[in-house]
Design an enzyme around this catalytic site. Sequence first.
Site, PDB file in Angstrom:
ATOM      1  N   GLY A  29      -3.602   4.729  -1.408  1.00 58.18           N
ATOM      2  CA  GLY A  29      -2.436   5.706  -1.783  1.00 58.18           C
ATOM      3  C   GLY A  29      -2.197   5.495  -3.403  1.00 58.18           C
ATOM      4  N   THR A  31       0.125   4.683  -5.172  1.00 60.20           N
ATOM      5  CA  THR A  31       0.532   3.395  -6.121  1.00 60.20           C
ATOM      6  C   THR A  31      -0.624   2.411  -5.884  1.00 60.20           C
ATOM      7  OG1 THR A  31       2.884   3.463  -5.116  1.00 60.20           O
ATOM      8  CG2 THR A  31       2.342   1.530  -5.974  1.00 60.20           C
ATOM      9  N   GLY A  82       0.673  -0.164  -0.273  1.00 56.42           N
ATOM     10  CA  GLY A  82       2.132   0.540  -0.480  1.00 56.42           C
ATOM     11  C   GLY A  82       2.712   0.965   0.872  1.00 56.42           C
ATOM     12  N   ASP A  84       5.390   3.877   3.136  1.00 52.14           N
ATOM     13  CA  ASP A  84       5.972   5.143   3.084  1.00 52.14           C
ATOM     14  C   ASP A  84       7.592   5.043   2.992  1.00 52.14           C
ATOM     15  OD1 ASP A  84       3.499   7.089   2.652  1.00 52.14           O
ATOM     16  OD2 ASP A  84       3.154   6.237   4.785  1.00 52.14           O
ATOM     17  N   GLY A  96       0.934   7.790   6.119  1.00 50.96           N
ATOM     18  CA  GLY A  96       0.912   9.169   5.245  1.00 50.96           C
ATOM     19  C   GLY A  96      -0.304   9.658   4.717  1.00 50.96           C
ATOM     20  N   GLY A  97      -1.243   8.723   4.358  1.00 45.99           N
ATOM     21  CA  GLY A  97      -2.709   8.867   3.874  1.00 45.99           C
ATOM     22  C   GLY A  97      -3.621   8.975   5.039  1.00 45.99           C
ATOM     23  N   GLU A 103      -5.904   0.002   7.390  1.00 46.24           N
ATOM     24  CA  GLU A 103      -5.017  -0.798   6.710  1.00 46.24           C
ATOM     25  C   GLU A 103      -4.148  -1.828   7.568  1.00 46.24           C
ATOM     26  OE1 GLU A 103      -3.277   2.933   3.839  1.00 46.24           O
ATOM     27  OE2 GLU A 103      -2.100   2.313   5.646  1.00 46.24           O
TER      28      GLU A 103
END
Length: 220
Positions: A29, A31, A82, A84, A96-97, A103
């Site tokens: 992401g 960040t 990160g 969301d 979101g990605g 992850e």
Amino acid sequence: MTQDEMKKAAGWAALKYVEEGSIVGVGTGSTVNHFIDALATMKDDIEGAVSSSEASTQKMKALGIPVYDLNSVDRLSVYVDGADEINDRMDMIKGGGAALTREKIVAAVAEKFICIVDNTKQVNILGEFPLPVEVIPMARSYVARQLVKLGGDPVYRQGVVTDNGNVILDVYNLKILNPKELESQINEIVGVVTNGLFAKRGADVLLVGTPDGVKTFTTK
């Protein structure tokens, strides 16, 4: 301070949790991209990284950071990623990605989860951000019907295929009062790979970029 500057501050602050000689778990992401830039400044002091997505892998390799397959690694001291949304109990919505499954796997292996966000991601109750659910393609319609029974409004994320070859349903209008329970309920639906609730394995340290600098929160 702009939102991107707050993300950058949080990303660079995570560098202090990286152990010399270690293999670092790296998320995905905007960040995290700042964290990868920071990690590149000490690439000669670490053994390398394990990545949760093809996008992060490509960025790290371009910066000269060695990237390992998770199956070849016994230990990850930290995983930096990160979110969301994140609440004050360190429960998160991620995905979101579209990299939520990888992850979640890397987070499970890591001894410590460092979450890096800007202050717009902090919430009291999870659910305003739609909850991503990774689904085996042939089960998409069935899973969507089951998610409606749980009170959500699932929407097929058009044109997105995960790194694992699956599809994403984004579930809207969930007011998530018990994240751990809902995480389990959704994962029990046949055809679901996993969902973007990170409550059973939440963050251990939260670094929040704010206009006044980076604030640190830890689990009690």
